[in-house]
Design a protein around this motif. Structure first.
Motif, PDB file in Angstrom:
ATOM      1  N   PRO A   8     -35.273  84.658  62.916  1.00  0.00           N
ATOM      2  CA  PRO A   8     -35.391  84.970  64.615  1.00  0.00           C
ATOM      3  C   PRO A   8     -34.463  86.057  65.029  1.00  0.00           C
ATOM      4  N   GLU A   9     -33.372  86.262  64.448  1.00  0.00           N
ATOM      5  CA  GLU A   9     -32.449  87.354  64.747  1.00  0.00           C
ATOM      6  C   GLU A   9     -33.090  88.575  64.827  1.00  0.00           C
ATOM      7  N   ARG A  12     -35.461  89.207  67.345  1.00  0.00           N
ATOM      8  CA  ARG A  12     -35.051  89.635  68.417  1.00  0.00           C
ATOM      9  C   ARG A  12     -34.539  90.955  68.347  1.00  0.00           C
ATOM     10  N   THR A  13     -34.233  91.358  67.346  1.00  0.00           N
ATOM     11  CA  THR A  13     -33.382  92.914  67.203  1.00  0.00           C
ATOM     12  C   THR A  13     -34.772  93.812  67.236  1.00  0.00           C
ATOM     13  N   LEU A  16     -35.682  94.019  70.866  1.00  0.00           N
ATOM     14  CA  LEU A  16     -34.831  94.745  71.746  1.00  0.00           C
ATOM     15  C   LEU A  16     -34.994  96.221  71.429  1.00  0.00           C
ATOM     16  N   TRP A  30     -43.232  92.944  73.054  1.00  0.00           N
ATOM     17  CA  TRP A  30     -43.147  91.544  72.791  1.00  0.00           C
ATOM     18  C   TRP A  30     -44.548  90.798  72.850  1.00  0.00           C
ATOM     19  N   LEU A  44     -40.787  83.953  69.223  1.00  0.00           N
ATOM     20  CA  LEU A  44     -40.648  84.834  70.054  1.00  0.00           C
ATOM     21  C   LEU A  44     -40.759  84.433  71.574  1.00  0.00           C
ATOM     22  N   ILE A  49     -35.557  84.066  74.335  1.00  0.00           N
ATOM     23  CA  ILE A  49     -35.967  85.476  74.308  1.00  0.00           C
ATOM     24  C   ILE A  49     -36.454  85.763  75.706  1.00  0.00           C
ATOM     25  N   LEU A  52     -33.149  86.982  77.133  1.00  0.00           N
ATOM     26  CA  LEU A  52     -32.878  88.125  76.305  1.00  0.00           C
ATOM     27  C   LEU A  52     -33.632  89.468  77.073  1.00  0.00           C
TER      28      LEU A  52
END
Length: 112
Positions: A8-9, A12-13, A16, A30, A44, A49, A52
């Motif tokens: 998941p990290e 997310r990166t 972003l 996304w 996601l 998220i 974020l």
């Protein structure tokens, strides 16, 4: 390594980085990932998220992210709907919708 096996990290990166240097608007990158399969949707389409995305799109300090999680998705939808309305220059809106659009626009102007 498959995108589906990414942590998941890492996902997310990726999201972003896709949002970097883009004008304020719905996060198409996304949204495309979320629609591609259930595995990515589960990873996601989460409150974390959404918070974020909200902090990235509207330049909110990341320290505010924990308090945004509960309402970030609804507020993202609301703000992006208003931005779409303002970009399109729609000629008519019900009075409540116009009032909401003006309040959101006022908040966006204060941020930028």
């Amino acid at each position: 390594m498959s995108l589906l096996s990414a942590s998941p990290e890492v996902l997310r990166t990726i999201v972003l980085h896709a949002l970097d240097d883009r004008p304020c608007g719905p996060p198409h990158e996304w949204y495309g990932l979320v629609l591609s399969c259930r595995t990515l949707q589960r990873q996601l389409d989460t409150p974390a998220i959404h918070a974020l995305l909200f902090t990235a799109a509207f330049h909110v300090p990341t320290s505010a992210r924990p308090t945004l999680s509960a309402h970030a998705k609804a507020e993202l939808t609301r703000r992006f709907t208003v931005l779409k309305f303002l970009k399109r220059g729609a000629s008519c809106l019900e009075e409540a919708g116009l009032t909401d659009a003006l309040w959101v626009a006022n908040g966006l102007l204060r941020i930028h």
